[in-house]
Design an enzyme around this catalytic site. Sequence first.
Site, mmCIF file in Angstrom:
data_model
loop_
_atom_site.group_PDB
_atom_site.id
_atom_site.type_symbol
_atom_site.label_atom_id
_atom_site.label_comp_id
_atom_site.label_asym_id
_atom_site.label_seq_id
_atom_site.Cartn_x
_atom_site.Cartn_y
_atom_site.Cartn_z
ATOM 1 C CG HIS A 125 -0.266 0.062 2.545
ATOM 2 N ND1 HIS A 125 0.005 1.241 3.208
ATOM 3 C CD2 HIS A 125 0.192 -0.928 3.351
ATOM 4 C CE1 HIS A 125 0.588 0.973 4.364
ATOM 5 N NE2 HIS A 125 0.722 -0.343 4.467
ATOM 6 C CG ASP A 181 -3.062 3.674 2.419
ATOM 7 O OD1 ASP A 181 -2.483 2.659 1.962
ATOM 8 O OD2 ASP A 181 -3.907 3.619 3.329
ATOM 9 C CG ASP A 193 3.245 0.764 7.801
ATOM 10 O OD1 ASP A 193 2.951 0.014 6.854
ATOM 11 O OD2 ASP A 193 2.492 0.976 8.761
ATOM 12 C CD GLU A 207 -2.469 -1.761 5.842
ATOM 13 O OE1 GLU A 207 -2.423 -2.717 6.634
ATOM 14 O OE2 GLU A 207 -2.077 -0.601 6.159
ATOM 15 C CD GLU A 208 -1.240 2.482 7.508
ATOM 16 O OE1 GLU A 208 -1.965 2.209 8.490
ATOM 17 O OE2 GLU A 208 -0.045 2.159 7.442
ATOM 18 C CD GLU A 255 1.868 -3.743 5.918
ATOM 19 O OE1 GLU A 255 2.665 -2.959 6.473
ATOM 20 O OE2 GLU A 255 0.726 -3.424 5.564
ATOM 21 C CG HIS A 281 1.925 3.979 12.110
ATOM 22 N ND1 HIS A 281 0.647 3.567 12.417
ATOM 23 C CD2 HIS A 281 2.168 3.504 10.868
ATOM 24 C CE1 HIS A 281 0.152 2.874 11.407
ATOM 25 N NE2 HIS A 281 1.067 2.812 10.449
#
Length: 397
Positions: free
Chosen positions: A85, A87, A118, A152-153, A181, A370
């Site tokens: 992903h 995003d 990520d 995905e997020e 991931e 994150h």
Amino acid sequence: MSSHDSIPSPSASTTPDATTLLQGLVRCPSVTPAEAGSLAFLESVLAPAGFAVSRPVFSEPGTPDVENLFATIGSGAPHFVFAGHTDVVPPGDPARWSHGPFEGAIEHGMLYGRGAVDMKGGIAAFVAAALGYLAEKPDHRGTISLLITGDEEGPSINGTVKLLEWAAQRGHRFDAAIVGEPTNPNALGDAIKVGRRGSLSGTIIVTGTQGHVAYPHLAVNPIPQLMKLIRRLTAEALDHGNERFDASNLEFIGLEVDNKAWNVIPAEAKARFNIRFNDEWTPETLEAWLMARLEEAAGNEIEFELVMEPTKSTSFLTHSPALIDTLANAIETVTGRRPALSTSGGTSDARFVKDYCPVVEFGLVGQTMHQIDERVAIADLDALTAIYRRFLNDFIG
């Protein structure tokens, strides 16, 4: 290369390296569900290399539209898929970052930026690996596809789950997949995720009788009643885990009472919870377990409702020596580490891919995902590219 140097045009070379690709991706501020140029950037890299690229947009009432990317090259079996992903989560206050969250700055061998770990770093590595493999073996057998979402997020409704359906409707049948991931807790090569626990969410709603706090005998306070139900659900373990999975766990994540007054007993109280469950459970058996204990605690005294959220996230475990052993051997060859086979952690889009083919997850070290100053070591990015490249050679070649 500093953060102020320009990135070479993707078309300038048939095999751009992962660092160049990652800088290009990080500089697209694709906070979910925004595409922000990230998929267009990937298309500008993949199409000149011969990939057939599609960018379908999926919609659902009450959710944002999401653009996705499916790129494929070759024909026949084996059909291997890299999934991921573009995003990212919001960066927070940019002033707290050492470098701008969307600059792609490099300092002391580290590339900074939201999504560096990520999981734009994983995408950059598997794109670089695929392009390098194709340049070396233009007459390769089989098919290589990339399945990349922008959801995905977010709610994960208009992303991978629909992109897989879209690809299947067009005749694509996959033999194996890796989701890029960040799976490694401390060092590249620590672990392959070969399964995941499921995720189930719900809300307990207790209804009382609103009244004045000075006259409690004329009211029914739902808050102590709700606490009684919570204590019952947390009084015993769901299970103790097994040789495949960690123990299941139930966590209360929110208490809600719509009451701003100091002198009013509220009419209703809610508690929200999430359960991460292993292969000893299904959503149906968990709901039955919850209801039995809530009814026991409530008796005839507490009026409650249990509202479960829909879920497509069930536990799974991949059994595919062709996929797992080939990847583990590639990891050991590049890093010198034999990876553990893990099912710990949260959920990912692998929970959707597993319905179409054997799938595992393997990517970067996840320590800064994150976080403020999310970053990846360039050495790890190069090593991950080498792992993916060797895997392609052994699995397809």
